[in-house]
Design an enzyme around this catalytic site. Sequence first.
Site, mmCIF file in Angstrom:
data_model
loop_
_atom_site.group_PDB
_atom_site.id
_atom_site.type_symbol
_atom_site.label_atom_id
_atom_site.label_comp_id
_atom_site.label_asym_id
_atom_site.label_seq_id
_atom_site.Cartn_x
_atom_site.Cartn_y
_atom_site.Cartn_z
ATOM 1 N N ARG A 276 28.712 50.986 -28.462
ATOM 2 C CA ARG A 276 27.363 50.436 -28.716
ATOM 3 C C ARG A 276 26.714 49.992 -27.408
ATOM 4 N NH1 ARG A 276 29.008 52.674 -31.836
ATOM 5 N NH2 ARG A 276 29.461 52.265 -34.015
ATOM 6 N N SER B 72 24.295 46.201 -38.724
ATOM 7 C CA SER B 72 25.302 45.251 -38.206
ATOM 8 C C SER B 72 24.654 44.337 -37.187
ATOM 9 C CB SER B 72 26.427 46.006 -37.505
ATOM 10 O OG SER B 72 26.964 46.953 -38.378
ATOM 11 N N GLU C 68 24.504 42.875 -31.790
ATOM 12 C CA GLU C 68 24.257 44.300 -31.540
ATOM 13 C C GLU C 68 22.765 44.577 -31.315
ATOM 14 O OE1 GLU C 68 26.494 47.307 -33.960
ATOM 15 O OE2 GLU C 68 24.515 48.195 -34.160
HETATM 16 C C1 LIG Z 1 20.515 49.418 -42.437
HETATM 17 C C2 LIG Z 1 20.856 49.723 -41.002
HETATM 18 C C3 LIG Z 1 22.018 50.400 -40.705
HETATM 19 C C4 LIG Z 1 22.355 50.700 -39.382
HETATM 20 N N1 LIG Z 1 23.513 51.373 -39.119
HETATM 21 C C5 LIG Z 1 23.853 51.688 -37.847
HETATM 22 C C6 LIG Z 1 25.065 52.399 -37.579
HETATM 23 O O1 LIG Z 1 25.809 52.771 -38.462
HETATM 24 N N2 LIG Z 1 25.362 52.675 -36.287
HETATM 25 C C7 LIG Z 1 24.541 52.308 -35.258
HETATM 26 O O2 LIG Z 1 24.882 52.602 -34.105
HETATM 27 N N3 LIG Z 1 23.386 51.641 -35.486
HETATM 28 C C8 LIG Z 1 23.028 51.322 -36.743
HETATM 29 N N4 LIG Z 1 21.870 50.624 -37.001
HETATM 30 C C9 LIG Z 1 21.037 50.186 -35.877
HETATM 31 C C10 LIG Z 1 19.863 51.140 -35.544
HETATM 32 O O3 LIG Z 1 19.506 51.908 -36.649
HETATM 33 C C11 LIG Z 1 20.171 52.061 -34.387
HETATM 34 O O4 LIG Z 1 20.538 51.317 -33.240
HETATM 35 C C12 LIG Z 1 18.985 52.955 -34.017
HETATM 36 O O5 LIG Z 1 19.342 53.882 -33.021
HETATM 37 C C13 LIG Z 1 17.770 52.165 -33.552
HETATM 38 O O6 LIG Z 1 16.672 53.057 -33.512
HETATM 39 P P1 LIG Z 1 15.193 52.552 -33.490
HETATM 40 O O7 LIG Z 1 14.326 53.741 -33.226
HETATM 41 O O8 LIG Z 1 14.882 51.791 -34.707
HETATM 42 O O9 LIG Z 1 15.226 51.603 -32.205
HETATM 43 P P2 LIG Z 1 14.419 50.262 -31.960
HETATM 44 O O10 LIG Z 1 14.934 49.186 -32.833
HETATM 45 O O11 LIG Z 1 12.963 50.519 -31.989
HETATM 46 O O12 LIG Z 1 14.859 49.949 -30.460
HETATM 47 C C14 LIG Z 1 16.180 49.578 -30.154
HETATM 48 C C15 LIG Z 1 16.323 49.491 -28.634
HETATM 49 O O13 LIG Z 1 16.114 50.769 -28.065
HETATM 50 C C16 LIG Z 1 15.000 50.749 -27.158
HETATM 51 N N5 LIG Z 1 14.286 52.010 -27.351
HETATM 52 C C17 LIG Z 1 13.877 52.540 -28.535
HETATM 53 N N6 LIG Z 1 13.310 53.741 -28.335
HETATM 54 C C18 LIG Z 1 13.350 53.980 -27.007
HETATM 55 C C19 LIG Z 1 12.922 55.056 -26.162
HETATM 56 N N7 LIG Z 1 12.347 56.144 -26.650
HETATM 57 N N8 LIG Z 1 13.130 54.931 -24.818
HETATM 58 C C20 LIG Z 1 13.719 53.835 -24.289
HETATM 59 N N9 LIG Z 1 14.152 52.797 -25.020
HETATM 60 C C21 LIG Z 1 13.970 52.873 -26.366
HETATM 61 C C22 LIG Z 1 14.192 49.522 -27.554
HETATM 62 O O14 LIG Z 1 13.444 49.032 -26.447
HETATM 63 C C23 LIG Z 1 15.295 48.577 -27.983
HETATM 64 O O15 LIG Z 1 15.876 48.001 -26.836
HETATM 65 C C24 LIG Z 1 21.492 50.310 -38.332
HETATM 66 C C25 LIG Z 1 20.304 49.627 -38.625
HETATM 67 C C26 LIG Z 1 19.976 49.344 -39.958
HETATM 68 C C27 LIG Z 1 18.690 48.638 -40.256
#
Ligand SMILES: Cc1cc2nc3c(=O)[nH]c(=O)nc-3n(C[C@H](O)[C@H](O)[C@H](O)COP(=O)(O)OP(=O)(O)OC[C@H]3O[C@@H](n4cnc5c(N)ncnc54)[C@H](O)[C@@H]3O)c2cc1C
Length: 340
Positions: A166, A240, A336
């Site tokens: 992570r 998480s 996380e």
């Molecule tokens: C119900 C649920 C289940 C989940 N299960 C998992 C799981 O099983 N495994 C797991 O690893 N994660 C899990 N997650 C966490 C999350 O879904 C992941 O980390 C996902 O990759 C985040 O994507 P996002 O586009 O929503 O990022 P955001 O929340 O928008 O951003 C997260 C971080 O990434 C940065 N970021 C986003 N996009 C970019 C970009 N294009 N360039 C540079 N920086 C960027 C942001 O600045 C921030 O620091 C879960 C979340 C939820 C709500």
Amino acid sequence: MLPTLHEQFPLRGFNTFAVDVRARWFCRVHGADELAALAGDPRLDGLPRLVLGGGSNLLLTGDFDGLVIKVESAGLRDLGASGDAFHVEVGAGENWHATVERLLAMDRPGLENLALIPGDCGAAPIQNIGAYGLELAERFESLLAWDFETRQAVCMSASECDFGYRDSVFRHALADRRVILVVTLALPRQWQPVAGYADVAHELKARSVAQPTARDIFDAVVAIRRRKLPDPAVIGNAGSFFKNPIVSRDQHRALIAHHPSLVGYPLPGGRVKLAAAWLIDAAGLRGATRGRAGVYEKQALVLVNRGGATGAEILALAREVQEKVAEKFGIWLEPEPVIV
Ligand SMILES: Cc1cc2nc3c(=O)[nH]c(=O)nc-3n(C[C@H](O)[C@H](O)[C@H](O)COP(=O)(O)OP(=O)(O)OC[C@H]3O[C@@H](n4cnc5c(N)ncnc54)[C@H](O)[C@@H]3O)c2cc1C
């Protein structure tokens, strides 16, 4: 061209915790030219930046006095095969789960264990998303990002991303500096199921699947996740909230002596990854409610917004969890999601 800048923009619909805060400035970008234009805008000079995908790994603790950049670069391109991989290029703004499903339909399996992870493809490298026995790093080839310091687009290999559990360079040295625009994946030409993870193995057995296809694994993972995890469209959460802590063999032995039912997974090299959910549960916090924030009843690793919670309320609950787990087990849980 400068993207449209929105002032005092509400972010409630842009974070899965559904925290109701505002950004001083907000814009949507699709490529490097727009980012270059932003870098030269005097209104934004010196302001903090927050890059946003689907907002599913963020806890916003207050109004953001800076620029929120929502990345919306689109597209999926099959680059063909070479060596032992199929290469696929995907825009950072594409939804992750939809991409996994689309690739499966294109006969490009390899991501099915990561089905139903919310968010966009551009965020997948940030914490090296992982689930059910697979991490993005195992399917990652390279990415294209815009760098706000050099004001240039740069291509990065897997080793430059420095992926860990992570974790990646984007959470440390390059935090808030690079905007990922395109991710290139390397999917196996000789696909093999990754079905050793206990939950997946049980689910396949329950479905009487002995030789799983990628679709079988996809369906199993989707079913498990729907049962275990709260849907952010129904109850605000970021998945998480804590990483599973990794301890030494000796520390594990000492803990097991006092807590024989402690859940842990051995890692290569003798260290042990502990189930943070078990620690939180054993600290008596599963299902706890503090104000409008709570610990999810079915999975103690997930903090939830029970309706109208502020980021500060959720953060206070997170601190309580960290303190109670530290008191009982001597382990400090690391969050996380990115806390802003
Ligand atoms: C119900 C649920 C289940 C989940 N299960 C998992 C799981 O099983 N495994 C797991 O690893 N994660 C899990 N997650 C966490 C999350 O879904 C992941 O980390 C996902 O990759 C985040 O994507 P996002 O586009 O929503 O990022 P955001 O929340 O928008 O951003 C997260 C971080 O990434 C940065 N970021 C986003 N996009 C970019 C970009 N294009 N360039 C540079 N920086 C960027 C942001 O600045 C921030 O620091 C879960 C979340 C939820 C709500």
